[in-house]
Design a protein around this motif. Structure first.
Motif, PDB file in Angstrom:
ATOM      1  N   PRO A 184      27.669  75.691  54.008  1.00 27.06           N
ATOM      2  CA  PRO A 184      26.429  75.557  53.231  1.00 27.06           C
ATOM      3  C   PRO A 184      25.175  75.418  54.076  1.00 27.06           C
ATOM      4  O   PRO A 184      24.094  75.839  53.656  1.00 27.06           O
ATOM      5  CB  PRO A 184      26.671  74.299  52.391  1.00 27.06           C
ATOM      6  N   ASN A 185      25.311  74.848  55.278  1.00 23.73           N
ATOM      7  CA  ASN A 185      24.122  74.595  56.091  1.00 23.73           C
ATOM      8  C   ASN A 185      23.819  75.717  57.066  1.00 23.73           C
ATOM      9  O   ASN A 185      22.838  75.654  57.809  1.00 23.73           O
ATOM     10  CB  ASN A 185      24.285  73.274  56.847  1.00 23.73           C
ATOM     11  N   ALA A 186      24.671  76.753  57.068  1.00 23.20           N
ATOM     12  CA  ALA A 186      24.393  77.913  57.914  1.00 23.20           C
ATOM     13  C   ALA A 186      23.235  78.707  57.311  1.00 23.20           C
ATOM     14  O   ALA A 186      23.070  78.774  56.092  1.00 23.20           O
ATOM     15  CB  ALA A 186      25.641  78.784  58.021  1.00 23.20           C
ATOM     16  N   LEU A 187      22.429  79.316  58.172  1.00 24.20           N
ATOM     17  CA  LEU A 187      21.310  80.115  57.682  1.00 24.20           C
ATOM     18  C   LEU A 187      21.842  81.392  57.039  1.00 24.20           C
ATOM     19  O   LEU A 187      22.797  82.001  57.533  1.00 24.20           O
ATOM     20  CB  LEU A 187      20.356  80.456  58.829  1.00 24.20           C
ATOM     21  N   LYS A 216      13.416  79.119  57.623  1.00 21.00           N
ATOM     22  CA  LYS A 216      14.627  79.856  57.277  1.00 21.00           C
ATOM     23  C   LYS A 216      15.353  79.176  56.116  1.00 21.00           C
ATOM     24  O   LYS A 216      15.184  77.979  55.863  1.00 21.00           O
ATOM     25  CB  LYS A 216      15.547  79.950  58.500  1.00 21.00           C
ATOM     26  N   VAL A 217      16.174  79.958  55.413  1.00 25.17           N
ATOM     27  CA  VAL A 217      16.875  79.491  54.218  1.00 25.17           C
ATOM     28  C   VAL A 217      18.364  79.362  54.506  1.00 25.17           C
ATOM     29  O   VAL A 217      18.963  80.275  55.101  1.00 25.17           O
ATOM     30  CB  VAL A 217      16.671  80.475  53.044  1.00 25.17           C
ATOM     31  N   THR A 218      18.959  78.258  54.088  1.00 21.82           N
ATOM     32  CA  THR A 218      20.402  78.075  54.275  1.00 21.82           C
ATOM     33  C   THR A 218      21.169  78.751  53.126  1.00 21.82           C
ATOM     34  O   THR A 218      20.608  79.093  52.086  1.00 21.82           O
ATOM     35  CB  THR A 218      20.782  76.584  54.310  1.00 21.82           C
ATOM     36  N   ARG A 219      22.473  78.891  53.330  1.00 20.39           N
ATOM     37  CA  ARG A 219      23.314  79.498  52.295  1.00 20.39           C
ATOM     38  C   ARG A 219      23.322  78.630  51.026  1.00 20.39           C
ATOM     39  O   ARG A 219      23.310  79.149  49.906  1.00 20.39           O
ATOM     40  CB  ARG A 219      24.752  79.660  52.822  1.00 20.39           C
ATOM     41  N   ALA A 220      23.322  77.324  51.201  1.00 16.54           N
ATOM     42  CA  ALA A 220      23.296  76.428  50.037  1.00 16.54           C
ATOM     43  C   ALA A 220      21.990  76.563  49.281  1.00 16.54           C
ATOM     44  O   ALA A 220      21.970  76.620  48.049  1.00 16.54           O
ATOM     45  CB  ALA A 220      23.513  74.987  50.477  1.00 16.54           C
TER      46      ALA A 220
END
Length: 560
Positions: free
Chosen positions: A476-479, A419-423
């Motif tokens: 930033p670390n939220a998916l 999965k990709v984080t917001r950052a």
């Protein structure tokens, strides 16, 4: 470096040398006398024709802790003209630009000092290399009359007068070799690799650009000092055998403005396009690219060293370090490389590589550049162990990785289903869009200026493609969810292409679950073919985007 900064640097170095002398006088004198170094001047040839060039090396032998030096090489300015655009040394430390001094006899002054080192240079060292062009004829001496040196202890400065000398004969025609007869006197033809452009060639009306085609082997183009004025609002297109340059008139305005207004009419502009066919150079670039990029690399074109400079009547050479308007460079691509994996690269003086970009069309790869130097095309092929060729996003991942837009989680793996984080997604978009990252400061409490993603987040917020989840929180670390990814995607599309017109879009069976704030973006993205549903016609707006999905939507965006 600006003129004031250069003058300040010379003054500081002069103070350093003076301090060495003052400290040396104040401290108790050492009884043992040191041995003075020996200097020599050598040239690549002792005879040449007018308009040809010669390399001059200054060597120091028997050096002992040489920390800083100033070399003064005297010559006849009516016969030789130095190239002041080049660096005279690659020694680690600080070297001032080459300076031409008229007072006391025409000479070039080379100033260098080591930095961050406890000891100076010892033994035998090449202290400087210069390139001179023959502008007149006759016999000329290159004499190293004065040398100032200082040691690392700051206890000693010496002024030496080595008078090391090399002599060169410049003739207007070929000289007969031993056993041959003198050739009859004829008018001297122009050098075969030099093309002179006349003012009337730059005054064609009714066109958007002035095109100049170079004959095979031509490497230098001599242009009038008023080239910018003659071009007006047109561009100058220079077509070499496998390279094309498109220069706006503003570049020549910027260049000639470096010259005093009273001296401009007597100045000459030179554009040099020099292909480097030496096999060892290409091998060195490939070796550096393989190590730096961690991929399989091929040369997709010749390596070209491109220079643009103006020479005053007094022999001073000036060049622009950064163009205010971009120049387009276009390479004829080698048929053996894959254009989708190929990009234009800038090669720095220390051999480092920087991807510039590249748009492919009909056998050519073009890009905008902001300065001249060495450029080439490289095909970069990067594969990952966990992305087999059968993976649905394999080609997209390989192409984006070749353009350095995405990278793996390690040297061998990409982790396409992670999965990709917001950052991470924000950084991906900011780099792909080439947003200017001027600072790392944001209003978010959870984004510190020291965070690796801070410059990208700051640039993306300023460009209006991303927002925080709250006024002062970015998380930033939220998916990143699929609907968040789509919102960022459509804002980026608008930044590139402007607002989109409503168009018929496929409907999703879970449309009711899509947030109203992003529903229009989802419909527009689906209509443009930027996004697709996951399965059975469902968009899954709250599902988390994978690295493979992020690569796919980014590829579609950049392909529009």
């Amino acid at each position: 470096m600006k003129g004031r900064d250069i003058d300040m640097a010379r003054m500081l170095l002069g103070l350093t040398l003076s301090l060495c002398l003052a400290v040396g006088l104040w401290l108790p004198q050492v009884a043992a006398a040191s041995v003075d170094p020996v200097f020599s001047v050598t040239t690549s040839t002792n005879s040449l024709l007018q308009n040809q060039t010669v390399k001059v090396d200054i060597q120091g032998d028997s050096l002992n802790d040489l920390f800083a030096y100033e070399l003064n090489l005297y010559y006849d300015g009516s016969i030789l003209q130095p190239d002041t655009t080049q660096k005279f040394t690659d020694l680690n430390g600080f070297a001032l630009p080459i300076k031409i001094v008229r007072e006391g006899g025409t000479h070039v002054q080379l100033v260098y000092t080591k930095t961050g080192s406890l000891t100076g240079l010892s033994g035998s060292v090449k202290l400087g290399t210069l390139t001179f062009r023959a502008v007149g004829t006759g016999t000329v001496d290159l004499t190293l009359k004065q040398v100032k040196i200082s040691t690392s202890s700051l206890k000693e400065e010496k002024l030496l007068t080595p008078n090391a000398k090399a002599t060169i004969l410049v003739d207007s025609r070929e000289r007969p070799t031993l056993g041959s007869y003198p050739a009859p006197t004829v008018s001297t033809p122009a050098e075969p690799n030099v093309v002179s452009v006349k003012p009337e060639q730059l005054q064609t009306s009714g066109t958007e650009k002035i095109a100049i085609s170079l004959p095979t082997g031509a490497q230098q183009i001599l242009l009038p000092s008023n080239t910018a004025e003659l071009l007006g609002d047109k561009k100058l297109e220079i077509q070499a055998e496998k390279l094309k340059l498109e220069l706006p008139a503003e570049v020549f305005t910027q260049l000639i403005n470096l010259v005093n207004e009273l001296e401009r009419s007597d100045s000459k502009i030179t554009l040099a396009i020099e292909p480097d066919n030496e096999p060892t150079v290409g091998e060195g670039v490939l070796s550096q690219a393989t190590n730096q990029l961690g991929a399989s690399v091929k040369l997709g074109s010749l390596i070209y060293n491109i220079k643009l400079y103006v020479t005053t009547k007094a022999g001073q050479t000036l060049s622009v370090t950064s163009f205010e308007q971009p120049v387009q460079i276009q390479f004829k691509l080698d048929s053996a490389v894959n254009p989708k994996l190929s990009s234009v690269y800038y090669i720095s003086d220390n051999g480092g590589l920087e991807r510039v970009g590249g748009t492919y069309f009909s056998g050519d790869l073009s890009s905008d550049i902001s300065h001249f130097s060495k450029y080439t095309v490289l095909e970069v092929s990067k594969s990952f162990a966990d992305v087999p060729q059968s993976h649905w996003a394999a080609d997209v991942i390989q192409e984006l990785a070749s353009k350095l837009i995405i990278s793996g989680t390690s040297e061998q793996n990409f982790e396409p289903e992670s999965k990709v984080t917001r950052a991470q997604f924000t950084a991906l978009m900011a780099r792909a869009l080439k947003l200017k990252m001027t600072n790392s400061t944001t209003s978010f409490q959870d984004v510190q200026s020291s965070d690796w993603f801070a410059p990208e987040v700051a640039a993306a917020v300023q460009a209006g493609i991303v927002n925080g989840r709250e006024i002062d929180k970015f998380e930033p670390n939220a998916l990143v969810s699929r609907e968040e990814m789509t919102a960022i995607l459509m804002r980026s599309y608008s930044l590139l292409h402007g607002k989109t017109d409503p168009a018929a879009a496929p409907s999703f069976s879970d449309e009711a679950a899509i947030g109203q704030w992003v529903l229009a973006d989802v419909k527009a993205a689906a209509a443009l073919g930027l996004i697709q549903g996951r399965s059975e016609g469902q968009f899954e707006p709250q599902g988390f985007a994978t690295r493979a999905e992020a690569a796919q939507v980014l590829y579609r965006l950049l392909s529009k």
